[in-house]
Structures are given as structure tokens and as C-alpha cells.
Design an enzyme around this catalytic site. Structure first.
Site, short mmCIF file in Angstrom:
data_model
loop_
_atom_site.label_atom_id
_atom_site.label_comp_id
_atom_site.label_asym_id
_atom_site.label_seq_id
_atom_site.Cartn_x
_atom_site.Cartn_y
_atom_site.Cartn_z
N ASP A 92 0.88 -1.17 0.00
CA ASP A 92 0.00 0.00 0.00
C ASP A 92 0.92 1.22 0.00
OD1 ASP A 92 -2.59 1.11 -0.05
OD2 ASP A 92 -2.34 1.72 2.04
N THR A 94 2.29 2.04 -3.48
CA THR A 94 3.19 1.60 -4.56
C THR A 94 3.89 2.79 -5.21
OG1 THR A 94 1.91 -0.40 -5.03
CG2 THR A 94 3.27 0.46 -6.82
O1 LIG Z 1 -0.56 1.89 -3.42
P1 LIG Z 1 -1.85 1.23 -3.62
O2 LIG Z 1 -1.98 -0.13 -3.02
O3 LIG Z 1 -2.28 1.25 -5.05
O4 LIG Z 1 -2.99 2.06 -2.81
C1 LIG Z 1 -3.07 3.47 -2.78
C2 LIG Z 1 -3.65 3.98 -4.09
O5 LIG Z 1 -2.75 3.69 -5.14
C3 LIG Z 1 -3.82 5.49 -4.02
O6 LIG Z 1 -4.40 5.91 -5.23
C4 LIG Z 1 -4.71 5.92 -2.88
O7 LIG Z 1 -6.02 5.44 -3.11
C5 LIG Z 1 -4.20 5.38 -1.58
O8 LIG Z 1 -5.12 5.70 -0.57
C6 LIG Z 1 -3.98 3.87 -1.64
O9 LIG Z 1 -3.42 3.44 -0.43
MG LIG Z 2 -3.45 0.21 -1.59
MG LIG Z 3 -1.30 -1.91 -3.31
#
Ligand SMILES: O=P(O)(O)O[C@H]1[C@H](O)[C@@H](O)[C@@H](O)[C@@H](O)[C@@H]1O
Ligand SMILES: [Mg+2]
Ligand SMILES: [Mg+2]
Length: 280
Positions: A92, A94
């Protein structure tokens, strides 16, 4: 009946192991791919970590089910049943990982009867292990967590994220909410770049609330329990009950702050996580 402590212990152990993989990958080239948009990133490390977690769980809990971010991205259905289910976001944050921005988490929720019973979030660049079991409190590296007692929105810090949707009407709605909240005024708006760590900040009392429209169940399943076990509340952005599949959330230290945010957020809906796949 699952042994929740055995589930928690395994989730902690595999999250720590996954954190090692993520830290090691930071020194390698990170091959970046995209998913729903040019700014919705995924790497081979996301996929490798998710498989590491799922395979390890299957060995110990062969009858359990899974909702994994990258498994869903590869076409698996995102259906939450009453069965014991591991709800996994292998990385979470990325985008943070790709940029070596130091907030990256492994988020593992565990639900039965569609209720999250165990939450584990490992902020692996800070080496902070956040854990929660329903009815037994929330902890960071073993220290108990408590939400902030601030109920004056004008003395609050609010967390949010802008997600990866860049449709102009969605961006306009997000900025409308942001302008409304900033102009209250609040003392600050922040975003760690990961829903899970934002929710750990709420549980830790560092910020008063986090909200987002566009977030997914794997982003916030574990964090939802972290917040409630630290004394906080969850709701939909329209003030209704939180719907794990709706992609909308407010996680706050109190109903007072949460309901104040409801008045300022411009609500909109996106396809649910459990919506049938859209025909290409
Ligand atoms: O890093 P992720 O697992 O894709 O989650 C993120 C998301 O990419 C970002 O757009 C937001 O919605 C964040 O709140 C997420 O944790
Ligand atoms: Mg995420
Ligand atoms: Mg992710």
C-alpha cells in the site's frame, strides 16, 4: 471458528517477511507497470509479495479465501463472503515505493461474516508493526494506540488521498471537497500516500481523520479495525454506515469530526469493488 490469535500471529510474521522483500527491492531496479490509469502503478514486487502472503496462508489455513489487490487486477472476482477471508494489499503506497518516498505498508485484514476481526499493517520503511484484534485494542510495536481527543475541526489535521482517477469531473469533485475542508479552516491537510498508514495515523492520534473516495477494500480493511480499536469511528462519506465494497470511507477520532466532514465532502460514486467486471 478461526483461532484469531493464530491468524494474527501468522499475519504479523508474513508481513514482516514481506517487508524485508520490499526493503531489498528498493535497492533494485523497480520495473513499473500501470493498471487502471497511467498513474495507477504496480511492480513485480507487489505481485511477488502478494503471492508470498497467499501461499504462506494456504499452507496454514487451506480453507480460507482471499481478496488480494493484484489477484483482482489479474481478473479474480472481488467478492466478500461470510467465509474466513484474508484481504491483502501487498504494497500500500506503490507510488511511494517506486519513488522511495518513505511510507510503504503491507496491509493484511482478516474477516469472518463480512466483519474484520484482525488487522495487521506493517509500515516497513519505518519498521512499525500495527496490529488490532476486534475487542482487544490496537497497538504499534506493542504499544497501545488511542485516537486524538480533539473534536474542534478548526484544530484538526485531516488526511486524504487523490487516488489514481484523473477524470476531470472526479478531480473537480475531489478539489471541491478539499477547498471546503481547507477553508473551514482546518490546521492542516496531509496524505502519506497510503490509506493504511493514513488510518494508522488516525489510530495513533497524530491526525483527527482520513477520508477518500476511490479507495479499495484491500487499502482500508486492516486500517478500519485499527481505527475502531483505538477508539475511532468509521462511516460512509454521506454519513451512512461504512460499506466495505463502496470505495468510500471516513475514518475519524470521533463522530463529531466525522459528521463535520460529511457536510464538506462533495460525494460521488465509483464502480463498487464487487461490481461485475465491465465488458471491454
Ligand atoms: O498503493 P496502492 O496499493 O495502489 O494504494 C493506494 C492507491 O494507489 C492510491 O491511489 C490511494 O487510493 C491510496 O489511498 C492507496 O493506499
Ligand atoms: Mg493500496
Ligand atoms: Mg497496493
Amino acid at each position: 471458528m478461526a483461532d484469531f490469535q493464530r491468524v494474527m500471529d501468522h499475519a504479523v510474521a508474513v508481513a514482516r517477511k514481506a517487508g524485508e522483500v520490499v526493503r531489498e527491492a528498493l535497492s533494485d531496479d523497480r520495473k513499473v507497470m500501470t493498471k487502471s490509469s497511467a498513474v495507477d502503478l504496480v511492480t513485480q514486487t507487489d505481485q511477488k509479495v502478494e503471492q508470498l502472503i497467499i501461499q504462506s496462508v494456504k499452507e496454514k489455513f487451506p480453507k480460507h479465501r482471499f481478496i488480494g489487490e493484484e489477484s483482482v487486477a489479474a481478473g479474480e472476482a472481488c467478492i466478500l463472503t461470510d467465509d474466513p477471508t484474508w484481504i491483502i494489499d501487498p504494497i500500500d503506497g506503490t507510488t511511494n515505493f517506486v519513488h522511495a518516498f518513505p511510507f510503504v505498508a503491507i496491509s493484511i485484514g482478516f474477516s469472518i461474516n463480512k466483519q474484520v476481526e484482525v488487522g495487521v499493517i506493517y509500515s516497513c520503511l519505518e519498521d512499525k508493526m500495527f496490529t488490532a484484534r476486534r475487542g482487544k485494542g490496537a497497538f504499534c510495536n506493542g504499544e497501545p494506540l488511542q485516537v486524538s481527543d480533539q473534536t474542534d475541526i478548526h484544530q484538526a489535521i485531516i488526511c486524504t488521498e487523490f487516488g489514481s482517477n484523473r477524470d476531470p469531473e472526479v478531480v473537480d469533485k475531489m478539489f471541491c471537497s478539499l477547498r471546503n475542508i481547507l477553508s473551514l479552516p482546518v490546521q492542516g491537510v496531509r496524505g502519506a500516500g497510503t490509506a493504511a498508514i493514513n488510518m494508522c495515523l488516525v489510530a495513533s492520534g497524530c491526525v483527527e481523520a482520513y477520508y477518500e473516495i476511490g479507495v479499495h477494500v484491500w487499502d482500508f480493511a486492516a486500517g478500519s479495525l485499527m481505527v475502531t480499536e483505538a477508539g475511532g469511528v468509521l462511516m460512509d462519506v454521506d454519513g451512512g454506515e461504512l460499506d466495505l465494497m463502496s470505495r468510500r470511507i471516513i475514518a475519524a477520532n470521533s463522530r463529531t469530526i466525522a459528521e463535520r466532514l460529511v457536510k464538506e465532502i462533495a460525494p460521488f460514486r465509483l464502480p463498487r469493488d464487487d461490481a461485475p467486471p465491465q465488458k471491454q
